[in-house]
Design a protein around this motif. Structure first.
Motif, short mmCIF file in Angstrom:
data_model
loop_
_atom_site.label_atom_id
_atom_site.label_comp_id
_atom_site.label_asym_id
_atom_site.label_seq_id
_atom_site.Cartn_x
_atom_site.Cartn_y
_atom_site.Cartn_z
N CYS A 58 75.41 37.83 77.56
CA CYS A 58 75.47 38.05 76.18
C CYS A 58 76.49 37.03 75.24
O CYS A 58 75.90 36.98 74.09
CB CYS A 58 76.25 39.36 75.92
N THR A 59 77.26 36.59 75.92
CA THR A 59 77.93 35.44 75.38
C THR A 59 77.17 34.32 74.91
O THR A 59 77.08 33.87 73.66
CB THR A 59 79.12 35.06 76.01
N ASP A 155 75.84 42.65 68.26
CA ASP A 155 76.41 42.47 69.38
C ASP A 155 76.18 43.97 69.91
O ASP A 155 76.78 44.75 69.72
CB ASP A 155 77.94 42.22 69.39
N HIS A 158 76.91 46.78 74.42
CA HIS A 158 77.29 48.41 74.92
C HIS A 158 76.04 49.31 74.55
O HIS A 158 76.17 50.45 74.75
CB HIS A 158 78.46 49.13 74.09
N SER A 179 73.96 42.51 76.95
CA SER A 179 74.66 41.91 78.07
C SER A 179 73.93 42.80 79.19
O SER A 179 74.01 43.98 79.40
CB SER A 179 76.15 42.22 77.80
N LYS A 184 77.95 46.88 82.57
CA LYS A 184 76.95 47.30 81.38
C LYS A 184 75.84 48.27 81.81
O LYS A 184 75.74 48.56 83.09
CB LYS A 184 76.46 46.10 80.54
C1 LIG Z 1 80.53 42.47 77.65
C2 LIG Z 1 80.58 42.29 76.21
C3 LIG Z 1 80.20 40.89 75.78
C4 LIG Z 1 79.90 39.79 76.42
O1 LIG Z 1 79.05 39.88 77.59
P1 LIG Z 1 78.68 38.76 78.67
O2 LIG Z 1 77.27 39.38 79.16
O3 LIG Z 1 79.83 39.15 79.84
O4 LIG Z 1 78.87 37.45 78.21
C5 LIG Z 1 80.23 40.82 74.34
N1 LIG Z 1 80.63 41.85 73.48
C6 LIG Z 1 80.83 42.97 73.78
C7 LIG Z 1 81.17 43.92 73.04
C8 LIG Z 1 80.97 43.21 75.47
O5 LIG Z 1 81.39 44.33 75.75
#
Ligand SMILES: *Cc1c(COP(=O)(O)O)cnc(C)c1O
Length: 383
Positions: A58-59, A155, A158, A179, A184
Motif C-alpha cells: 500500500c505504501t 488510504d 483498513h 494493503s 490486513k
Molecule cells: C498498513 C498500512 C499502510 C501501509 O501498508 P503496506 O501494505 O504495509 O505498505 C498504510 N496506511 C495504513 C493506515 C496502514 O494501516
C-alpha cells in the motif's frame, strides 16, 4: 489463563492459499504474470470498477498515486495524524510537504473542519484514512476538495469492505490505495492495489510501478518476435508477484465470511466490555459499512486504574497479543525535527495515541480465543 500466546493479527491461511502457491511454483512463473492479472480483475470486480493496478505494498500504491496526481515539490498535502507513518512518508518521498489536520474524537477519522483550516494556496490534495475500517466523512471531504480543486487519495489500508452511503471506499477519490500486508483483511504477505478513477492515471501508475517501461511499446510490437520496451520515465520496482497474487485471489473469495466473523467478534467485545472502565469504539454510523479491521479500546489511567502501557504489558503477560494503532504522528522525532510538529497541536490524535489498545480481531480466532481475550481484559482491570 491460556498457555500459548494468541498472536495479534495472524492471518487465516487455509489449504486453498497453500495449493495456489504450490501451483504457481510448479508453473515456473513466479513473477508478475497471469495470477497478478487475475487478482487485478477480481479486485476491480469486487469494487465494481473498470481497472485496478496491483503493486507490492500500500505504501507503493500511495507513493505512485501521489506522483500520478502530479504532486511534487512546493505542494502541500493534508492528512491525518492518526495513521501509520507510511501515509505521511509517501508525501515526503514525492517531494511534497505533509500537513496534518486533527481527527474527530469519536470516529478517529480526519475532521473536515480541521482540514478546511489547513488549506492554503499550495494545497493540492487530501489523504483521508478510513481508520480501523470506519469510513471517513466523504461527503464533507469531497465537497471541500471540489470547492478548492484538490485531489483525494484514499488510504484504504483498513478498509477493503468499507462502504459509505452505498458507495465502496477507494472509489470516491482520484485514487484509492489498499494493503494486503499480513495483518490486513485480505493478506498476501506483502501487497497493495491502486484504484485510479481515470484511465490515464491508471496507465501512469502501471508504467511507474515497473521501471517506467511503456506498455504501449509492448502493444506496438504485437505477439510476434522479440518485443522491445521503451523507458519513458524513471520508474520504480513496485510490481506484485504471481506467488503473492494467487494468495490474494483465494483470500478475496473469502472476504465476506471473514468480514462476518470479524463483525461477530467486534460485537461480542462491545457487549462483554460495556460495563468496564474503558473507552469503547462507537458503533458503525447509519448507511455505512464498517470493515471491522481493528477493535480498539481506550485505556484512560484515571478511569481504568492502570496505564495504557501497563495494560499492554499485562495483556501480553496473560498471553494475549495486543497492538497500538497508533502513537500519533507528531510523537515521532523525525517529524518533530523536520516539520516542527508538536503533539499538543493535535490533541485528539495525541490522546487517542496515548490511550489506545488494539485487541485481536482475526477471522482465525475461535470462540474460545475470543473468550480468553475477554477474560484477560477483565483480569487486567481487576474485574
Ligand atoms: C498498513 C498500512 C499502510 C501501509 O501498508 P503496506 O501494505 O504495509 O505498505 C498504510 N496506511 C495504513 C493506515 C496502514 O494501516
Amino acid at each position: 489463563m491460556r498457555d500459548k500466546l494468541l498472536i495479534f493479527g495472524s492471518p487465516k491461511i487455509e489449504q486453498d492459499e497453500i495449493d495456489g502457491v504450490r501451483s504457481v511454483m510448479e508453473s515456473g512463473w513466479l513473477g508478475t504474470g497471469p495470477k497478478v492479472a487475475q487478482f487485478e480483475k477480481d479486485f476491480a470486480a469486487y469494487k465494481g470498477v473498470q481497472q485496478a493496478a496491483a503493486v507490492n505494498s500500500c505504501t507503493a500504491a500511495m507513493h505512485l498515486s501521489i506522483l500520478a496526481a502530479g504532486i511534487g515539490p512546493g505542494d502541500e498535502v493534508i492528512t491525518t495524524p492518526m495513521t501509520f507513518c507510511a501515509t505521511v512518508n509517501v508525501i515526503i518521498h514525492a517531494g511534497a510537504t505533509p500537513v496534518l489536520a486533527d481527527v474527530d474524537p469519536r470516529t478517529f477519522n480526519i475532521d473536515p473542519a480541521r482540514v478546511q483550516e489547513k488549506i492554503t494556496s499550495r494545497t493540492k490534495a487530501i489523504v483521508p484514512v478510513h481508520f480501523a475500517g470506519r469510513p471517513a466523512n466523504m461527503d464533507a471531504l469531497c465537497s471541500i476538495a471540489s470547492r478548492h480543486g484538490l485531489k483525494i487519495i484514499e488510504d484504504c489500508a483498513h478498509a477493503i469492505e468499507t462502504e459509505y452511503h452505498g458507495q465502496k471506499v477507494g472509489t470516491f477519490g482520484d485514487f484509492g490505495c489498499f494493503s494486503f500486508y499480513i495483518t490486513k483483511n485480505v493478506a498476501t504477505g506483502e501487497g497493495g492495489m491502486v484504484l485510479a478513477r481515470k484511465e490515464d492515471d491508471h496507465a501512469r501508475v502501471k508504467t511507474l510501478s515497473l521501471h517506467g517501461m511503456s506498455r504501449d511499446a509492448w502493444k506496438r510490437f504485437g505477439n510476434e518476435g522479440y518485443r522491445h520496451y521503451q523507458v519513458t520515465e524513471a520508474g520504480y520496482k513496485y510490481n506484485m508477484m504471481d506467488m503473492q497474487a494467487v494468495i490474494g485471489v483465494e483470500q478475496l473469495r473469502k472476504v465476506e465470511p471473514f468480514w462476518r466473523r470479524r463483525e461477530e467478534i467486534w460485537h461480542r467485545y462491545q457487549n462483554a466490555f460495556a460495563n468496564l472502565p474503558l473507552g469503547l469504539p462507537a458503533n458503525a454510523e447509519p448507511d455505512t459499512r464498517h470493515a471491522y479491521h481493528l477493535y480498539t479500546v481506550l485505556v484512560d489511567e484515571a478511569r481504568a486504574g492502570i496505564s495504557r502501557d501497563g495494560f499492554l504489558n499485562a495483556m501480553t503477560a496473560n498471553n494475549i497479543g495486543v497492538g497500538v494503532h497508533y502513537l500519533s504522528i507528531p510523537e515521532h522525532p523525525y517529524y518533530q525535527e523536520n516539520y516542527g510538529w508538536k503533539p499538543d497541536d493535535y490533541p485528539n490524535a495525541t490522546r487517542i495515541g496515548r490511550q489506545t489498545v488494539s485487541l485481536p480481531l482475526s477471522p482465525k480466532l475461535t470462540d474460545a480465543d475470543v473468550e480468553d481475550v475477554i477474560e484477560a481484559v477483565k483480569t487486567v482491570l481487576g474485574k
